[in-house]
Scaffold this motif. Structure first.
Motif, PDB file in Angstrom:
ATOM      1  N   GLY A  64       0.917  -1.158  -0.051  1.00 32.87           N
ATOM      2  CA  GLY A  64      -0.202   0.189   0.130  1.00 32.87           C
ATOM      3  C   GLY A  64       0.963   1.070   0.236  1.00 32.87           C
ATOM      4  N   ARG A  65      -0.001   2.124   0.407  1.00 35.97           N
ATOM      5  CA  ARG A  65       0.930   3.645   0.145  1.00 35.97           C
ATOM      6  C   ARG A  65       1.490   3.633   1.888  1.00 35.97           C
ATOM      7  NH1 ARG A  65      -0.812   4.768  -4.082  1.00 35.97           N
ATOM      8  NH2 ARG A  65      -2.955   5.634  -4.970  1.00 35.97           N
ATOM      9  N   ARG A  66       3.411   4.072   1.395  1.00 33.03           N
ATOM     10  CA  ARG A  66       3.724   4.307   3.018  1.00 33.03           C
ATOM     11  C   ARG A  66       2.639   4.904   3.843  1.00 33.03           C
ATOM     12  NH1 ARG A  66       9.514   5.978   3.054  1.00 33.03           N
ATOM     13  NH2 ARG A  66      10.006   5.950   4.946  1.00 33.03           N
ATOM     14  N   ALA A  67       1.895   6.215   4.146  1.00 32.98           N
ATOM     15  CA  ALA A  67       1.165   5.940   5.316  1.00 32.98           C
ATOM     16  C   ALA A  67       0.329   5.411   5.331  1.00 32.98           C
ATOM     17  CB  ALA A  67       0.568   7.681   4.641  1.00 32.98           C
ATOM     18  N   ASP A  68      -0.118   4.570   4.854  1.00 32.21           N
ATOM     19  CA  ASP A  68      -0.902   3.651   5.012  1.00 32.21           C
ATOM     20  C   ASP A  68      -0.042   2.303   6.186  1.00 32.21           C
ATOM     21  OD1 ASP A  68      -3.452   5.611   4.140  1.00 32.21           O
ATOM     22  OD2 ASP A  68      -3.693   3.949   2.123  1.00 32.21           O
ATOM     23  N   ILE A  69       1.080   2.126   5.897  1.00 28.08           N
ATOM     24  CA  ILE A  69       1.604   1.035   5.719  1.00 28.08           C
ATOM     25  C   ILE A  69       1.823   1.647   7.122  1.00 28.08           C
ATOM     26  CG2 ILE A  69       3.695  -0.332   5.566  1.00 28.08           C
ATOM     27  CD1 ILE A  69       1.254  -1.303   4.277  1.00 28.08           C
ATOM     28  N   ASP A  70       2.732   2.637   7.634  1.00 23.20           N
ATOM     29  CA  ASP A  70       3.193   3.024   8.674  1.00 23.20           C
ATOM     30  C   ASP A  70       2.680   3.174  10.003  1.00 23.20           C
ATOM     31  OD1 ASP A  70       5.423   2.776   7.194  1.00 23.20           O
ATOM     32  OD2 ASP A  70       5.643   5.414   7.142  1.00 23.20           O
ATOM     33  N   GLN A  71       0.553   3.321   8.923  1.00 22.23           N
ATOM     34  CA  GLN A  71       0.009   3.965  10.098  1.00 22.23           C
ATOM     35  C   GLN A  71      -0.015   2.518  11.071  1.00 22.23           C
ATOM     36  OE1 GLN A  71      -3.766   5.504   8.977  1.00 22.23           O
ATOM     37  NE2 GLN A  71      -2.297   7.996   8.989  1.00 22.23           N
ATOM     38  N   GLY A  72      -0.117   1.333  10.052  1.00 22.64           N
ATOM     39  CA  GLY A  72      -0.917  -0.351  10.603  1.00 22.64           C
ATOM     40  C   GLY A  72       0.704  -1.054  11.131  1.00 22.64           C
ATOM     41  N   PHE A  73       2.163  -1.024  10.259  1.00 25.62           N
ATOM     42  CA  PHE A  73       2.956  -1.571  11.375  1.00 25.62           C
ATOM     43  C   PHE A  73       4.412  -0.963  11.697  1.00 25.62           C
ATOM     44  CE2 PHE A  73       0.121  -3.476   7.664  1.00 25.62           C
ATOM     45  CZ  PHE A  73       0.213  -4.598   7.877  1.00 25.62           C
ATOM     46  N   VAL A  74       4.583  -1.460  12.238  1.00 27.36           N
ATOM     47  CA  VAL A  74       6.330  -1.515  12.668  1.00 27.36           C
ATOM     48  C   VAL A  74       7.528  -2.759  12.582  1.00 27.36           C
ATOM     49  CG1 VAL A  74       7.834  -0.091  14.216  1.00 27.36           C
ATOM     50  CG2 VAL A  74       5.348   0.714  14.008  1.00 27.36           C
ATOM     51  N   ALA A  75       7.924  -2.423  11.326  1.00 27.23           N
ATOM     52  CA  ALA A  75       8.736  -3.843  10.922  1.00 27.23           C
ATOM     53  C   ALA A  75      10.071  -3.850  12.271  1.00 27.23           C
ATOM     54  CB  ALA A  75       9.447  -3.713   9.848  1.00 27.23           C
ATOM     55  N   LYS A  76      10.843  -4.886  12.323  1.00 26.66           N
ATOM     56  CA  LYS A  76      11.472  -5.438  12.558  1.00 26.66           C
ATOM     57  C   LYS A  76      12.537  -4.531  11.989  1.00 26.66           C
ATOM     58  CE  LYS A  76      10.446  -9.628  14.768  1.00 26.66           C
ATOM     59  NZ  LYS A  76      10.072 -11.015  14.047  1.00 26.66           N
ATOM     60  N   ARG A  77      12.582  -4.208  10.162  1.00 28.48           N
ATOM     61  CA  ARG A  77      13.732  -4.049   9.378  1.00 28.48           C
ATOM     62  C   ARG A  77      12.832  -3.087   8.667  1.00 28.48           C
ATOM     63  NH1 ARG A  77      16.327  -7.652   5.029  1.00 28.48           N
ATOM     64  NH2 ARG A  77      18.143  -5.841   4.750  1.00 28.48           N
ATOM     65  N   THR A  78      13.580  -2.478   8.145  1.00 29.71           N
ATOM     66  CA  THR A  78      13.173  -1.587   6.608  1.00 29.71           C
ATOM     67  C   THR A  78      13.998  -1.342   6.389  1.00 29.71           C
ATOM     68  OG1 THR A  78      13.421   0.743   7.769  1.00 29.71           O
ATOM     69  CG2 THR A  78      11.688  -0.281   8.158  1.00 29.71           C
ATOM     70  N   VAL A  79      13.810  -1.579   5.040  1.00 26.49           N
ATOM     71  CA  VAL A  79      14.385  -1.213   3.776  1.00 26.49           C
ATOM     72  C   VAL A  79      14.546   0.537   3.085  1.00 26.49           C
ATOM     73  CG1 VAL A  79      15.357  -1.995   1.049  1.00 26.49           C
ATOM     74  CG2 VAL A  79      15.584  -3.629   3.025  1.00 26.49           C
ATOM     75  N   SER A  80      14.829   1.657   3.006  1.00 24.34           N
ATOM     76  CA  SER A  80      15.056   2.906   2.608  1.00 24.34           C
ATOM     77  C   SER A  80      13.943   2.484   0.590  1.00 24.34           C
ATOM     78  CB  SER A  80      15.865   4.047   2.287  1.00 24.34           C
ATOM     79  OG  SER A  80      15.153   4.884   2.034  1.00 24.34           O
ATOM     80  N   GLY A  81      13.781   2.775   0.673  1.00 24.45           N
ATOM     81  CA  GLY A  81      13.594   2.625  -1.575  1.00 24.45           C
ATOM     82  C   GLY A  81      13.763   3.793  -1.984  1.00 24.45           C
ATOM     83  N   GLU A  82      14.387   5.015  -0.790  1.00 24.46           N
ATOM     84  CA  GLU A  82      14.423   6.447  -1.855  1.00 24.46           C
ATOM     85  C   GLU A  82      15.418   6.195  -3.519  1.00 24.46           C
ATOM     86  OE1 GLU A  82      16.786  11.111  -1.024  1.00 24.46           O
ATOM     87  OE2 GLU A  82      16.044   8.943   0.950  1.00 24.46           O
TER      88      GLU A  82
END
Length: 174
Positions: A64-82
């Motif tokens: 989904g969109r980053r904002a929606d995903i960030d509201q629902g999940f906090v992951a153990k690890r993230t990968v920046s896709g900038e």
């Protein structure tokens, strides 16, 4: 266990799960991959700007969109896709993986001259189970690096090819 990048690349085309994840939002997913663009392969919304993919184990559980995903999940690890695109893996439908070791041998010839004068004599001289294993390992490394996650291979010593593919975490029809 399959390499997570292969799994992510392959499964992105399966379904966009958007805001309704398959895991409880109380769970902490293993990984969130962000991208300036996420190619979903879904007819209604094939490209998400500023999107994210949520991975739990070897399964994509939300896209989904980053904002929606960030509201629902906090992951153990993230990968920046900038500056990146998250997309399904590529499929190579015709390979002779071990022939990567013949790359650059000779160029700019018609097919039959190339095969009869160069390829067939070199294969007769060098092709062995070890040659196929080493050439396939190189080809698999290059495919993984370039985003190919599945391929079809037709070459000598298919058991060697299959063994390398299994160790690399790719998918192949051999």
């Amino acid at each position: 266990m399959r390499n997570v990048w292969s799994t992510v690349a392959l499964c992105l085309g399966c379904a966009v799960l958007s805001v309704w994840p398959l895991v409880s939002q109380a769970e902490t997913p293993d990984l969130i991959i962000y991208g300036d663009y996420v190619l979903t392969m879904e007819p209604g919304e094939p490209v998400l700007r500023d999107g994210a993919v949520v991975v739990q184990g070897d399964t994509i559980v939300a896209v989904g969109r980053r904002a929606d995903i960030d509201q629902g999940f906090v992951a153990k690890r993230t990968v920046s896709g900038e500056g990146r695109v998250v997309m399904p893996g590529l499929v190579n439908g015709h390979t002779h993986t071990a022939m990567t070791l013949f790359r650059g041998m000779v160029d700019d010839l018609d097919l039959m001259t190339w095969l009869n004068r160069y390829v067939f004599p070199m294969e007769g001289r060098f092709v062995s189970p070890e040659f196929v294993r080493v050439g396939t390992e190189l080809a698999c490394w290059e495919m993984i690096r370039g985003g190919t996650t599945s391929f079809v291979d037709m070459y000598f010593y298919p058991d060697e090819i299959a063994s390398v593919v299994e160790r690399c975490g790719l998918r192949a029809v051999v």
